[in-house]
Each structure stands twice: as structure tokens, then as C-alpha cells.
Design a protein around this motif. Structure first.
Motif, mmCIF file in Angstrom:
data_model
loop_
_atom_site.group_PDB
_atom_site.id
_atom_site.type_symbol
_atom_site.label_atom_id
_atom_site.label_comp_id
_atom_site.label_asym_id
_atom_site.label_seq_id
_atom_site.Cartn_x
_atom_site.Cartn_y
_atom_site.Cartn_z
ATOM 1 N N ARG A 2 -32.554 -50.222 57.570
ATOM 2 C CA ARG A 2 -31.140 -50.559 57.649
ATOM 3 C C ARG A 2 -30.429 -49.902 56.472
ATOM 4 N NH1 ARG A 2 -29.165 -52.038 62.091
ATOM 5 N NH2 ARG A 2 -27.454 -52.831 60.871
ATOM 6 N N MET A 3 -29.153 -49.535 56.677
ATOM 7 C CA MET A 3 -28.383 -48.881 55.620
ATOM 8 C C MET A 3 -27.081 -49.618 55.380
ATOM 9 S SD MET A 3 -29.015 -44.822 56.290
ATOM 10 C CE MET A 3 -28.281 -44.764 57.905
ATOM 11 N N ARG A 4 -26.640 -49.560 54.115
ATOM 12 C CA ARG A 4 -25.371 -50.165 53.710
ATOM 13 C C ARG A 4 -24.508 -49.068 53.098
ATOM 14 N NH1 ARG A 4 -23.201 -52.462 48.856
ATOM 15 N NH2 ARG A 4 -25.092 -51.897 47.728
ATOM 16 N N PHE A 5 -23.276 -48.937 53.579
ATOM 17 C CA PHE A 5 -22.329 -47.946 53.085
ATOM 18 C C PHE A 5 -22.063 -48.177 51.598
ATOM 19 C CE2 PHE A 5 -17.861 -47.027 52.070
ATOM 20 C CZ PHE A 5 -17.791 -45.682 52.405
ATOM 21 N N LEU A 6 -22.160 -47.120 50.801
ATOM 22 C CA LEU A 6 -21.853 -47.212 49.368
ATOM 23 C C LEU A 6 -20.508 -46.601 49.032
ATOM 24 C CD1 LEU A 6 -25.294 -46.323 47.751
ATOM 25 C CD2 LEU A 6 -24.224 -48.579 47.963
ATOM 26 N N GLY A 7 -20.202 -45.458 49.622
ATOM 27 C CA GLY A 7 -18.938 -44.818 49.309
ATOM 28 C C GLY A 7 -18.868 -43.402 49.815
ATOM 29 N N SER A 8 -17.652 -42.864 49.752
ATOM 30 C CA SER A 8 -17.395 -41.519 50.232
ATOM 31 C C SER A 8 -16.206 -40.953 49.479
ATOM 32 C CB SER A 8 -17.096 -41.556 51.734
ATOM 33 O OG SER A 8 -16.777 -40.274 52.210
ATOM 34 N N LEU A 59 -21.254 -39.034 43.188
ATOM 35 C CA LEU A 59 -22.479 -39.560 42.581
ATOM 36 C C LEU A 59 -22.182 -40.395 41.346
ATOM 37 C CD1 LEU A 59 -24.766 -36.420 42.903
ATOM 38 C CD2 LEU A 59 -24.760 -38.460 44.347
ATOM 39 N N VAL A 60 -21.266 -39.922 40.510
ATOM 40 C CA VAL A 60 -20.903 -40.657 39.287
ATOM 41 C C VAL A 60 -20.251 -41.987 39.653
ATOM 42 C CG1 VAL A 60 -19.388 -40.608 37.274
ATOM 43 C CG2 VAL A 60 -20.719 -38.591 37.861
ATOM 44 N N ASP A 61 -19.329 -41.968 40.614
ATOM 45 C CA ASP A 61 -18.644 -43.203 41.027
ATOM 46 C C ASP A 61 -19.628 -44.222 41.579
ATOM 47 O OD1 ASP A 61 -16.329 -44.873 41.714
ATOM 48 O OD2 ASP A 61 -16.834 -44.334 43.790
ATOM 49 N N ILE A 62 -20.527 -43.797 42.447
ATOM 50 C CA ILE A 62 -21.505 -44.717 43.034
ATOM 51 C C ILE A 62 -22.464 -45.227 41.966
ATOM 52 C CG2 ILE A 62 -23.375 -44.953 44.707
ATOM 53 C CD1 ILE A 62 -20.511 -44.750 45.905
ATOM 54 N N ALA A 63 -22.897 -44.353 41.077
ATOM 55 C CA ALA A 63 -23.813 -44.766 40.007
ATOM 56 C C ALA A 63 -23.172 -45.840 39.145
ATOM 57 C CB ALA A 63 -24.221 -43.568 39.159
ATOM 58 N N ARG A 64 -21.904 -45.698 38.818
ATOM 59 C CA ARG A 64 -21.211 -46.706 37.995
ATOM 60 C C ARG A 64 -21.139 -48.058 38.697
ATOM 61 N NH1 ARG A 64 -16.695 -42.554 36.252
ATOM 62 N NH2 ARG A 64 -17.617 -41.831 34.308
ATOM 63 N N ARG A 65 -20.923 -48.034 40.008
ATOM 64 C CA ARG A 65 -20.778 -49.286 40.758
ATOM 65 C C ARG A 65 -22.111 -49.940 41.076
ATOM 66 N NH1 ARG A 65 -18.277 -48.880 45.821
ATOM 67 N NH2 ARG A 65 -18.467 -46.644 45.922
ATOM 68 N N VAL A 66 -23.128 -49.147 41.343
ATOM 69 C CA VAL A 66 -24.415 -49.688 41.792
ATOM 70 C C VAL A 66 -25.335 -50.031 40.621
ATOM 71 C CG1 VAL A 66 -26.514 -49.133 43.078
ATOM 72 C CG2 VAL A 66 -24.285 -48.517 44.001
ATOM 73 N N LEU A 67 -25.331 -49.187 39.605
ATOM 74 C CA LEU A 67 -26.247 -49.408 38.488
ATOM 75 C C LEU A 67 -25.612 -50.341 37.527
ATOM 76 C CD1 LEU A 67 -27.579 -45.789 38.061
ATOM 77 C CD2 LEU A 67 -28.619 -47.655 39.321
#
Length: 67
Positions: A2-8, A59-67
Motif C-alpha cells: 500500500r502507498m501513501r501520497f507524500l507530495g508533488s 526531495l528536500v520538502d518531503i525530507a523536512r516533513r517526513v524525517l
């Protein structure tokens, strides 16, 4: 899986887009790299694999939100 949308960085959820899986991996949706010079720089590409180009800011935006 299963996948969850992270961002675009695209409008209306189009490519490139990142997803998090329930297996602890990241899936990239995007345009396949077709430039022959760029593809020649890849290492150890296995059957079924391809290269997808992703903007650094995504990648930077997602890394900031997820990590």
C-alpha cells in the motif's frame, strides 16, 4: 503493498510525485529519463529498473516533513 501520497511539485497530483509504502520504502512517480548520455552514467541497472528525474526541492520538502 500500500502507498501513501507524500507530495508533488506538480499541479493536480501529476508527476513527479513521491509515495511512502507500508514496507518502509519510497516510490517515485515521474517521467522516465530517456537521454542516452544521462542513461550511460547510470550504474548496474537491472532488468525492470528505470531512472526517474525528481526536482531537488521536492526531495528536500518531503525530507523536512517526513524525517
Amino acid at each position: 503493498m500500500r502507498m501513501r501520497f507524500l507530495g508533488s511539485t506538480s499541479e493536480a497530483g501529476a508527476c513527479p510525485t513521491l509515495y511512502e509504502t507500508d514496507r518502509g520504502t519510497i516510490v517515485v512517480q515521474g517521467l522516465t529519463v530517456t537521454d542516452r548520455e544521462a542513461l550511460a552514467d547510470l550504474r548496474d541497472v537491472l532488468d525492470g529498473e528505470s531512472a526517474v528525474e525528481v526536482p531537488r526541492e521536492l526531495l528536500v520538502d518531503i525530507a523536512r516533513r517526513v524525517l
